[in-house]
Scaffold this motif. Sequence first.
Motif, PDB file in Angstrom:
ATOM      1  N   ILE A  75       0.829  -1.210   0.000  1.00  0.00           N
ATOM      2  CA  ILE A  75       0.000   0.000   0.000  1.00  0.00           C
ATOM      3  C   ILE A  75       0.864   1.261   0.000  1.00  0.00           C
ATOM      4  CG2 ILE A  75      -1.618   1.367   1.397  1.00  0.00           C
ATOM      5  CD1 ILE A  75      -2.840  -1.410   2.274  1.00  0.00           C
ATOM      6  N   ILE A  76       1.806   1.332   0.915  1.00  0.00           N
ATOM      7  CA  ILE A  76       2.665   2.518   1.015  1.00  0.00           C
ATOM      8  C   ILE A  76       3.666   2.552  -0.134  1.00  0.00           C
ATOM      9  CG2 ILE A  76       4.371   3.713   2.457  1.00  0.00           C
ATOM     10  CD1 ILE A  76       2.838   2.466   4.900  1.00  0.00           C
ATOM     11  N   GLY A  77       4.162   1.370  -0.526  1.00  0.00           N
ATOM     12  CA  GLY A  77       5.115   1.293  -1.636  1.00  0.00           C
ATOM     13  C   GLY A  77       4.530   1.830  -2.932  1.00  0.00           C
ATOM     14  N   ILE A  78       3.283   1.471  -3.227  1.00  0.00           N
ATOM     15  CA  ILE A  78       2.628   1.986  -4.435  1.00  0.00           C
ATOM     16  C   ILE A  78       2.515   3.502  -4.356  1.00  0.00           C
ATOM     17  CG2 ILE A  78       0.437   2.120  -5.694  1.00  0.00           C
ATOM     18  CD1 ILE A  78      -0.046  -0.830  -4.835  1.00  0.00           C
ATOM     19  N   LEU A  79       2.054   3.978  -3.229  1.00  0.00           N
ATOM     20  CA  LEU A  79       1.878   5.420  -3.049  1.00  0.00           C
ATOM     21  C   LEU A  79       3.199   6.163  -3.263  1.00  0.00           C
ATOM     22  CD1 LEU A  79      -0.173   7.637  -2.211  1.00  0.00           C
ATOM     23  CD2 LEU A  79       0.678   7.331   0.109  1.00  0.00           C
ATOM     24  N   LEU A  80       4.249   5.685  -2.618  1.00  0.00           N
ATOM     25  CA  LEU A  80       5.540   6.369  -2.722  1.00  0.00           C
ATOM     26  C   LEU A  80       6.180   6.199  -4.096  1.00  0.00           C
ATOM     27  CD1 LEU A  80       7.100   5.611   0.784  1.00  0.00           C
ATOM     28  CD2 LEU A  80       5.857   7.661   0.032  1.00  0.00           C
ATOM     29  N   PHE A  81       6.111   5.001  -4.651  1.00  0.00           N
ATOM     30  CA  PHE A  81       6.777   4.741  -5.922  1.00  0.00           C
ATOM     31  C   PHE A  81       6.044   5.417  -7.085  1.00  0.00           C
ATOM     32  CE2 PHE A  81       7.714   2.399  -9.797  1.00  0.00           C
ATOM     33  CZ  PHE A  81       9.093   2.338  -9.773  1.00  0.00           C
ATOM     34  N   SER A  82       4.835   4.991  -7.337  1.00  0.00           N
ATOM     35  CA  SER A  82       4.121   5.482  -8.518  1.00  0.00           C
ATOM     36  C   SER A  82       3.766   6.956  -8.418  1.00  0.00           C
ATOM     37  CB  SER A  82       2.855   4.648  -8.762  1.00  0.00           C
ATOM     38  OG  SER A  82       3.206   3.342  -9.161  1.00  0.00           O
ATOM     39  N   PHE A  83       3.264   7.368  -7.263  1.00  0.00           N
ATOM     40  CA  PHE A  83       2.817   8.753  -7.151  1.00  0.00           C
ATOM     41  C   PHE A  83       3.987   9.742  -7.130  1.00  0.00           C
ATOM     42  CE2 PHE A  83      -0.948   6.419  -6.372  1.00  0.00           C
ATOM     43  CZ  PHE A  83      -2.009   7.242  -6.746  1.00  0.00           C
ATOM     44  N   SER A  84       5.148   9.306  -6.647  1.00  0.00           N
ATOM     45  CA  SER A  84       6.316  10.196  -6.730  1.00  0.00           C
ATOM     46  C   SER A  84       6.754  10.341  -8.187  1.00  0.00           C
ATOM     47  CB  SER A  84       7.462   9.693  -5.857  1.00  0.00           C
ATOM     48  OG  SER A  84       7.999   8.482  -6.345  1.00  0.00           O
ATOM     49  N   GLY A  87       4.377  12.816  -9.743  1.00  0.00           N
ATOM     50  CA  GLY A  87       4.716  14.159  -9.290  1.00  0.00           C
ATOM     51  C   GLY A  87       5.972  14.700  -9.946  1.00  0.00           C
ATOM     52  N   LEU A  88       6.994  13.856 -10.046  1.00  0.00           N
ATOM     53  CA  LEU A  88       8.242  14.281 -10.684  1.00  0.00           C
ATOM     54  C   LEU A  88       8.018  14.650 -12.151  1.00  0.00           C
ATOM     55  CD1 LEU A  88      10.730  11.674  -9.176  1.00  0.00           C
ATOM     56  CD2 LEU A  88      10.954  14.172  -9.008  1.00  0.00           C
ATOM     57  N   ILE A  89       7.303  13.807 -12.863  1.00  0.00           N
ATOM     58  CA  ILE A  89       7.101  14.021 -14.297  1.00  0.00           C
ATOM     59  C   ILE A  89       6.222  15.239 -14.548  1.00  0.00           C
ATOM     60  CG2 ILE A  89       6.122  13.026 -16.414  1.00  0.00           C
ATOM     61  CD1 ILE A  89       8.835  11.782 -15.362  1.00  0.00           C
ATOM     62  N   LEU A  90       5.107  15.330 -13.838  1.00  0.00           N
ATOM     63  CA  LEU A  90       4.188  16.449 -14.076  1.00  0.00           C
ATOM     64  C   LEU A  90       4.804  17.779 -13.653  1.00  0.00           C
ATOM     65  CD1 LEU A  90       0.822  14.772 -13.026  1.00  0.00           C
ATOM     66  CD2 LEU A  90       1.671  15.220 -15.347  1.00  0.00           C
ATOM     67  N   SER A  91       5.540  17.785 -12.550  1.00  0.00           N
ATOM     68  CA  SER A  91       6.176  19.036 -12.120  1.00  0.00           C
ATOM     69  C   SER A  91       7.306  19.422 -13.075  1.00  0.00           C
ATOM     70  CB  SER A  91       6.682  18.927 -10.679  1.00  0.00           C
ATOM     71  OG  SER A  91       7.714  17.961 -10.558  1.00  0.00           O
ATOM     72  N   LYS A  99      12.071  18.248  -6.877  1.00  0.00           N
ATOM     73  CA  LYS A  99      13.249  17.386  -6.712  1.00  0.00           C
ATOM     74  C   LYS A  99      13.218  16.562  -5.430  1.00  0.00           C
ATOM     75  CE  LYS A  99      16.178  20.220  -9.598  1.00  0.00           C
ATOM     76  NZ  LYS A  99      17.400  20.986  -9.717  1.00  0.00           N
ATOM     77  N   PHE A 100      12.505  17.040  -4.410  1.00  0.00           N
ATOM     78  CA  PHE A 100      12.453  16.292  -3.152  1.00  0.00           C
ATOM     79  C   PHE A 100      11.778  14.929  -3.338  1.00  0.00           C
ATOM     80  CE2 PHE A 100       8.343  18.402  -3.131  1.00  0.00           C
ATOM     81  CZ  PHE A 100       7.491  17.445  -2.586  1.00  0.00           C
ATOM     82  N   LEU A 101      11.033  14.757  -4.437  1.00  0.00           N
ATOM     83  CA  LEU A 101      10.378  13.469  -4.689  1.00  0.00           C
ATOM     84  C   LEU A 101      11.351  12.414  -5.221  1.00  0.00           C
ATOM     85  CD1 LEU A 101       6.993  14.606  -6.301  1.00  0.00           C
ATOM     86  CD2 LEU A 101       7.360  13.661  -4.003  1.00  0.00           C
ATOM     87  N   GLY A 102      12.508  12.849  -5.718  1.00  0.00           N
ATOM     88  CA  GLY A 102      13.490  11.910  -6.283  1.00  0.00           C
ATOM     89  C   GLY A 102      13.866  10.775  -5.347  1.00  0.00           C
TER      90      GLY A 102
END
Length: 132
Positions: A75-84, A87-91, A99-102
Amino acid sequence: MKELVLIIGGTYGTLAVFFGAFGAHALKKKLNNDQLKSFETGVKYQIYHALILIISGVIFPFFTLSQQIMAWCFIIGILLFSFSIYGLILSDAAGRKLKFLGPVTPFGGLLLIIGWILFTINSANIALYLNN
């Protein structure tokens, strides 16, 4: 816990289809090829892990701590992996890369790996129990 795993798995699956369609249609002209590939990687990992959550919700009773930790890792892995990744791509496409999402992405990936290890161990334990 079982119901929560199934609901979150279904929600992540639904969102993966939405993000996949969004990436293929709305973002196709706004992202370069590398960005689009990275976005697609986030979607693929999200759908794969949504499915393993649903499978886990069907086969495990979540009575053991190991099964509960496995579920939270997914659950947390999906949130952190995919959603980061999203966020990185869209930003980045908007010219303000977060960059803090890297460093968040590999941590999410590590949780997914731990989830798979625990899935394997828990599956083997259920198989041993059923065969005895």
